[in-house]
Write an enzyme that holds these catalytic residues in place. Sequence first.
Site, PDB file in Angstrom:
ATOM      1  N   SER A 105       7.085  -5.173   9.969  1.00  0.00           N
ATOM      2  CA  SER A 105       6.405  -4.156   9.172  1.00  0.00           C
ATOM      3  C   SER A 105       7.434  -3.359   8.416  1.00  0.00           C
ATOM      4  O   SER A 105       8.461  -2.970   8.989  1.00  0.00           O
ATOM      5  CB  SER A 105       5.661  -3.172  10.069  1.00  0.00           C
ATOM      6  OG  SER A 105       4.489  -3.730  10.544  1.00  0.00           O
ATOM      7  N   HIS A 109       9.694   5.031   1.579  1.00  0.00           N
ATOM      8  CA  HIS A 109       9.348   6.268   0.867  1.00  0.00           C
ATOM      9  C   HIS A 109      10.541   6.669   0.009  1.00  0.00           C
ATOM     10  O   HIS A 109      11.474   7.307   0.492  1.00  0.00           O
ATOM     11  CB  HIS A 109       9.008   7.386   1.862  1.00  0.00           C
ATOM     12  CG  HIS A 109       7.727   7.161   2.600  1.00  0.00           C
ATOM     13  ND1 HIS A 109       6.508   7.364   2.015  1.00  0.00           N
ATOM     14  CD2 HIS A 109       7.471   6.740   3.858  1.00  0.00           C
ATOM     15  CE1 HIS A 109       5.551   7.083   2.885  1.00  0.00           C
ATOM     16  NE2 HIS A 109       6.101   6.704   4.008  1.00  0.00           N
ATOM     17  N   HIS A 119       4.471  -0.932   1.102  1.00  0.00           N
ATOM     18  CA  HIS A 119       4.213  -1.309   2.498  1.00  0.00           C
ATOM     19  C   HIS A 119       4.060  -2.819   2.559  1.00  0.00           C
ATOM     20  O   HIS A 119       3.445  -3.426   1.675  1.00  0.00           O
ATOM     21  CB  HIS A 119       2.911  -0.626   2.954  1.00  0.00           C
ATOM     22  CG  HIS A 119       2.254  -1.306   4.117  1.00  0.00           C
ATOM     23  ND1 HIS A 119       1.126  -2.094   3.984  1.00  0.00           N
ATOM     24  CD2 HIS A 119       2.577  -1.327   5.429  1.00  0.00           C
ATOM     25  CE1 HIS A 119       0.783  -2.560   5.180  1.00  0.00           C
ATOM     26  NE2 HIS A 119       1.638  -2.124   6.064  1.00  0.00           N
ATOM     27  N   ASN A 121       3.537  -6.075   5.645  1.00  0.00           N
ATOM     28  CA  ASN A 121       3.423  -6.477   7.051  1.00  0.00           C
ATOM     29  C   ASN A 121       3.019  -7.939   7.095  1.00  0.00           C
ATOM     30  O   ASN A 121       2.147  -8.367   6.341  1.00  0.00           O
ATOM     31  CB  ASN A 121       2.359  -5.615   7.756  1.00  0.00           C
ATOM     32  CG  ASN A 121       1.966  -6.152   9.138  1.00  0.00           C
ATOM     33  OD1 ASN A 121       0.834  -6.579   9.342  1.00  0.00           O
ATOM     34  ND2 ASN A 121       2.893  -6.128  10.054  1.00  0.00           N
ATOM     35  N   ARG A 123       2.197 -10.768  10.420  1.00  0.00           N
ATOM     36  CA  ARG A 123       2.094 -10.824  11.877  1.00  0.00           C
ATOM     37  C   ARG A 123       1.429 -12.133  12.324  1.00  0.00           C
ATOM     38  O   ARG A 123       0.652 -12.744  11.581  1.00  0.00           O
ATOM     39  CB  ARG A 123       1.307  -9.628  12.405  1.00  0.00           C
ATOM     40  CG  ARG A 123      -0.084  -9.490  11.824  1.00  0.00           C
ATOM     41  CD  ARG A 123      -0.751  -8.163  12.219  1.00  0.00           C
ATOM     42  NE  ARG A 123      -2.103  -8.075  11.681  1.00  0.00           N
ATOM     43  CZ  ARG A 123      -2.411  -7.614  10.461  1.00  0.00           C
ATOM     44  NH1 ARG A 123      -1.470  -7.190   9.647  1.00  0.00           N
ATOM     45  NH2 ARG A 123      -3.672  -7.595  10.053  1.00  0.00           N
ATOM     46  N   HIS A 153       1.191  -7.239  -8.998  1.00  0.00           N
ATOM     47  CA  HIS A 153       0.064  -8.135  -8.718  1.00  0.00           C
ATOM     48  C   HIS A 153       0.359  -9.572  -9.151  1.00  0.00           C
ATOM     49  O   HIS A 153      -0.080 -10.512  -8.481  1.00  0.00           O
ATOM     50  CB  HIS A 153      -1.219  -7.594  -9.352  1.00  0.00           C
ATOM     51  CG  HIS A 153      -1.881  -6.548  -8.507  1.00  0.00           C
ATOM     52  ND1 HIS A 153      -2.615  -6.856  -7.387  1.00  0.00           N
ATOM     53  CD2 HIS A 153      -1.891  -5.188  -8.585  1.00  0.00           C
ATOM     54  CE1 HIS A 153      -3.079  -5.744  -6.829  1.00  0.00           C
ATOM     55  NE2 HIS A 153      -2.645  -4.705  -7.533  1.00  0.00           N
ATOM     56  N   HIS A 179     -12.407  10.137   2.788  1.00  0.00           N
ATOM     57  CA  HIS A 179     -12.634  11.583   2.637  1.00  0.00           C
ATOM     58  C   HIS A 179     -12.101  12.103   1.303  1.00  0.00           C
ATOM     59  O   HIS A 179     -12.436  13.215   0.895  1.00  0.00           O
ATOM     60  CB  HIS A 179     -12.060  12.362   3.821  1.00  0.00           C
ATOM     61  CG  HIS A 179     -10.565  12.330   3.945  1.00  0.00           C
ATOM     62  ND1 HIS A 179      -9.904  11.433   4.743  1.00  0.00           N
ATOM     63  CD2 HIS A 179      -9.611  13.086   3.376  1.00  0.00           C
ATOM     64  CE1 HIS A 179      -8.604  11.643   4.659  1.00  0.00           C
ATOM     65  NE2 HIS A 179      -8.385  12.638   3.841  1.00  0.00           N
TER      66      HIS A 179
END
Lengths: 273, 273
Positions: A105, A109, A119, A121, A123, A153, A179
């Site tokens: 992972s 920043h 980001h 990852n 697995r 992309h 939210h």
Amino acid sequence: MDARQQTQELFRGLRDSIVARLEELDGGRFVRRAWERPGGGGGEMSELRGQLFEKGGCNFSAVWGDRYPSVDRPATVDDEDRALGIAPPASEEVSGKPFFATGVSLVLHPRSPWVPVVHMNVRYLEAGEACWFGGGIDLTPFRPFADDTDHFHAALAAAAGDRYPRFKRWADEYFFIPHRNSARGVGGIFFDYLRDGLGLARSVGAAFLPAYVPIVERRRALPWSEADRQAQLRWRGRYVEFNLVYDRGTLFGLKTGGNVDAIFMSLPPLVAW
Amino acid sequence: MDARQQTQELFRGLRDSIVARLEELDGGRFVRRAWERPGGGGGEMSELRGQLFEKGGCNFSAVWGDRYPSVDRPATVDDEDRALGIAPPASEEVSGKPFFATGVSLVLHPRSPWVPVVHMNVRYLEAGEACWFGGGIDLTPFRPFADDTDHFHAALAAAAGDRYPRFKRWADEYFFIPHRNSARGVGGIFFDYLRDGLGLARSVGAAFLPAYVPIVERRRALPWSEADRQAQLRWRGRYVEFNLVYDRGTLFGLKTGGNVDAIFMSLPPLVAW
């Protein structure tokens, strides 16, 4: 060589090549720390506190245990998913069964508001008789540049081939902050429960540097003001909110006694609310 | 005057007296902003970005709607709880029924690492035929001083009377960060589902200033170093982690379309990971 060995070797190699290139870009050095998991296995964190990358982490882990926990499954898999090799095991096939999980992972920043957060990852999991791959890459710019989004992309589309449209849609669904009624960033790809995914994991891992590094090189020298910096610190709060409220990997780690330092590798170095 | 009017008047008055005293202490001014809830009701946020209080919020709200959401209940209520007036309604008595909720919530994040973070909430709910009070006060010092902790708990014990031991235990259970295996702070009191709780809500609200202000006055002039400040910024991460991963009020608000600015009043102004 069995699948466990093969994937661990792939993921360690990926970690090593990414860390080496990022050190070259930044001029700073990743600090590597190993940790052990009481129930079996452990990991190696690599953390950079650099100039270009205010905080960066690239973590490898390989853990195992007697009882795979019950986890949420995607609600539905359609014919398109099945044709792409996506096959979530039934809960009773894996819950409480012996398991093995390995992955790498990465979250970066950057200090500059104009260099996007990224980001990645990949697995590999075994539980009961089932085994599958998962992963993803997504880009989170404070202020998106259309050229960067297009480049990113295009690189992922080349890596994922005919699975790209489905995996892009999956990323748009997953990296969403309800939210705030807002996407986390400009998306990327996300996938899970992929059988026979070693080739894809390899090509997604290999796509990370060519997808991201040209963007860093284009934006790193742009000047920014103190007002830009303050706005960036407030904007970073959204990343924390997503990871602590919604991210399945983070919550799974926190609630099952994972290594807190490794889990919070993903959180920004400095955040304002 | 009915219970709804009575509690709203109590809570607005409490907000006004607390805001006035905190402005006196800080020298800065709270900014008040009203918000409306599409489903019914709304609130008034009061936010201070001051010298003594790097960030402080004191929010009043009164909301209502047609369907009280299903919520987690405390697993068990024993004879001691019943004797204290704690009586959670059965889920079928309240879920999906018309509801009314009013309350006042306060969080203060002082700039000085030696002045503790404090949180206070009192609330009144009606759902179906049931009505109850809830609330609490707790102290979260970066470095605890035994004198401060003793003073704080003595003031809460005086306010809560014979309910103090149970409500202190409840706070210790609630304000706990499992993934760090650590209390959030030095505790306080916490209560919920209290029938006939108007008197207690009044005395808990009234206890806030005498419990907290003497601690501020004792610690505000202590000097701190840049290293203390950096350690404080890292320590504040735990407060974010608790509120975003575990706090029922925060998650309830986020997942039911609450006002994001009012909810994140509780988050520290600047945090490092």
